[in-house]
Design an enzyme around this catalytic site. Sequence first.
Site, PDB file in Angstrom:
ATOM      1  CE1 TYR A 101      -3.719   2.541   0.900  1.00  0.00           C
ATOM      2  CE2 TYR A 101      -1.896   3.616   2.031  1.00  0.00           C
ATOM      3  CZ  TYR A 101      -3.171   3.653   1.496  1.00  0.00           C
ATOM      4  OH  TYR A 101      -3.896   4.824   1.552  1.00  0.00           O
TER       5      TYR A 101
ATOM      6  CD  GLU B 197      -5.765   4.510  -1.270  1.00  0.00           C
ATOM      7  OE1 GLU B 197      -5.921   4.846  -0.096  1.00  0.00           O
ATOM      8  OE2 GLU B 197      -6.667   3.982  -1.955  1.00  0.00           O
TER       9      GLU B 197
END
Length: 382
Positions: free
Chosen positions: A102, A193
């Site tokens: 992530y 993101e």
Amino acid sequence: MKLLEYQAKEVFRSADIRTPNESMVTTPQDAVKIANESVGYPCVIKAQVPVGGRGKAGGVKVANNADDVLTLASQILGMSIKGCIVDKILVSQAISIHNEYYLSVVLHRASKKPMIIMSPSGGVDIEEISKNRPEMIFKEEYDFILGFKDYTLRRTYQKMFQNQEEKVSYKEFKGFLQKLVNVYFEKDATLVEINPLIVHNKECMALDAKILLDDNGLEFHPEFEKYVTSNAEETLQEKMAREANLTYISLDGNIACMVNGAGLAMATMDTIKHFGGSPANFLDIGGSSNPEKVVNALRIIASNPNVNAILINIFGGITRCDDIAQGFREGLEKVKFDLPISCRIIGTNDEKARTILKEINIPVTTDMDEAVQNVVKMAKGG
Ligand code: GDP
Ligand code: MN
């Protein structure tokens, strides 16, 4: 504004951030064509909707051949994910994954700096990881003068890759972060993101992408204009307001508000709540006197089926109250609706305004509390 995955990945590619080979399509036939001609097999069919958790909702599926693509694309197109109907899909080269990372750059409001958030435990369960295993989430502040601080970033790099089969070099990792930060700054984003980020041939690659743009920066980015209308998660009223150049936000109550000035509009909504009512919208008709704005505002308010009473709250300074009242007179002739109206109007030329409003049978007061209490009663059918 939120960019869809395929749009965010277009931004990534223009910033030299690696993504799989892929194309967005809107029909199962085009999906097959793309898979056959450019993406190849296996490929991933991905719903393009502005909500997260598509994987868990069945909106991300692997196809091994043309038949699969046809079946899955037909299944996913038209599917509803958290209330969003899928009308676009991405046909993306399937990449083998060793580990899902992530990575995001987000505006950290407390420090007024971008914060880089990383985890070697990315993927669809990142929310649970951040709740239950916060030690797996690493954060780095981005310094406007120093950029990344090598002495902390190196440590984070170690933690990110220490147990991994396939690693990237520190140089590659830092370079990749820098490209992401560049996108964040150059596009006036508040969030960039990647989840999952993967390592492919010793390089970082974005398998998914999410970008939130600061709406106040949109005017500097004509490249996003084409997305503004196609992505609009707007209500009908918000769309009408945007076209009429009015600031309007839909809410779920039943009292429509028309107010001049954003601050007064906020105070008005608070006052409605205070007296037990519920606002249907925020609407700032602005500071200038323009009867046409009032007509448009009435049209927008009246098009909301949840509304059962209207509150008008005008504090006239630059705004001339009689112009507003004139706008109502015109508006009530042009826009047909059958809703009770409560009006508070005070300030420049308010005497004239009250005369006009009385002629058209709108009850009017100079006291805000009184006007709000009245409209709350009206909305309850009293
Ligand atoms: P999200 O659920 O909306 O965040 O959608 P993602 O694009 O992140 O996809 C969800 C999951 O599907 C990922 O975490 C991966 O496990 C899987 N996935 C997505 N793309 C690929 C791919 O190219 N190859 C493989 N093997 N899995 C993928
Ligand atoms: Mn994802």
